[in-house]
Design an enzyme around this catalytic site. Sequence first.
Site, PDB file in Angstrom:
ATOM      1  N   THR A 127      77.271  -4.425 -13.701  1.00 39.50           N
ATOM      2  CA  THR A 127      77.055  -3.643 -14.912  1.00 39.50           C
ATOM      3  C   THR A 127      75.814  -2.773 -14.812  1.00 39.50           C
ATOM      4  OG1 THR A 127      76.633  -3.817 -17.303  1.00 39.50           O
ATOM      5  CG2 THR A 127      75.809  -5.612 -15.919  1.00 39.50           C
ATOM      6  N   SER A 128      75.851  -1.652 -15.511  1.00 37.66           N
ATOM      7  CA  SER A 128      74.671  -0.793 -15.627  1.00 37.66           C
ATOM      8  C   SER A 128      73.795  -1.234 -16.789  1.00 37.66           C
ATOM      9  CB  SER A 128      75.108   0.667 -15.822  1.00 37.66           C
ATOM     10  OG  SER A 128      75.858   1.108 -14.710  1.00 37.66           O
ATOM     11  N   LYS A 169      75.252   2.659 -10.238  1.00 36.05           N
ATOM     12  CA  LYS A 169      76.472   3.435 -10.031  1.00 36.05           C
ATOM     13  C   LYS A 169      76.171   4.914 -10.285  1.00 36.05           C
ATOM     14  CE  LYS A 169      78.996  -0.451 -12.079  1.00 36.05           C
ATOM     15  NZ  LYS A 169      79.844  -0.878 -13.211  1.00 36.05           N
ATOM     16  N   ASP A 217      83.435  -4.266 -13.900  1.00 33.83           N
ATOM     17  CA  ASP A 217      82.527  -3.578 -14.798  1.00 33.83           C
ATOM     18  C   ASP A 217      82.634  -4.295 -16.150  1.00 33.83           C
ATOM     19  OD1 ASP A 217      80.920  -1.396 -15.922  1.00 33.83           O
ATOM     20  OD2 ASP A 217      82.797  -0.769 -16.868  1.00 33.83           O
ATOM     21  N   ASP A 261      81.144  -2.969 -19.886  1.00 28.14           N
ATOM     22  CA  ASP A 261      81.380  -2.110 -21.044  1.00 28.14           C
ATOM     23  C   ASP A 261      82.504  -1.116 -20.754  1.00 28.14           C
ATOM     24  OD1 ASP A 261      79.332  -3.372 -22.345  1.00 28.14           O
ATOM     25  OD2 ASP A 261      77.832  -1.857 -21.883  1.00 28.14           O
ATOM     26  N   ASP A 277      86.441   1.389 -15.516  1.00 29.90           N
ATOM     27  CA  ASP A 277      87.006   2.354 -16.464  1.00 29.90           C
ATOM     28  C   ASP A 277      86.369   3.731 -16.327  1.00 29.90           C
ATOM     29  OD1 ASP A 277      85.127   2.691 -19.364  1.00 29.90           O
ATOM     30  OD2 ASP A 277      84.477   1.409 -17.725  1.00 29.90           O
TER      31      ASP A 277
END
Length: 222
Positions: free
Chosen positions: A111-112, A143, A17, A19, A168
């Site tokens: 990543t989103s 996600k 991931d 951020d 995270d």
Amino acid sequence: MTSEPTRPGRMKYVLFDVDGTLIDAVSNQRRVWRTWAERYGLDADEVYQVALRTRPMETFAQVAADRDPRECLATLHGLEDEDVRTGVYAAFDGASELLHGLPTGSWALVTSNYEHRVRGRFLRTGLPVPGVIVDAAAVEEGKPSPLPYLLAAEQLGAEPGDCLVVEDAPSGVRSGRGAGMTVWGVNAALAVEGVHRHFASLREAVPHVLAFASGRHAHATA
């Protein structure tokens, strides 16, 4: 103790991931949402609390239901792009050492966010960019769906059981677990539910992730 779905004697892969895992963007996200809220005459703190729990379109529906959601999203994207160009970013301690220490072709970003912003942030922080980045535009379901991590594994030519996910957030952990991968949590005081292993910081996880990638990782976890 839980058993991790890894197989010995095969190449291992690490999926990160971004951020909150590799890059500390909390202050940037708060600033972007504050500016967005001010543009629409809304309470910045209230908007940010909603934004922390929901995706942007859901946030707009809750805090600005009388506004065109497409206009709201365009404004948010413009602010985010401006922040990538001018904001101050910091990679978490250990991120550079970790990414530079992994073999080429053995890791990816999931990543989103959007790829152009990730590349901008990595350029600003000096982190290396891998060949595979799965972003919000790459999948129909983000996600916590397992699809983003499954797509990353497919693009790397990896079997899910040979992949380690470093996350995270709860949605990312659920995504990695749903994909049938080993999932380690970082940068949180308490372990996120579902992780195979927890580290309070990315720095603490660095030697263990590198050991996993080299095939020296032990399969038993706390």
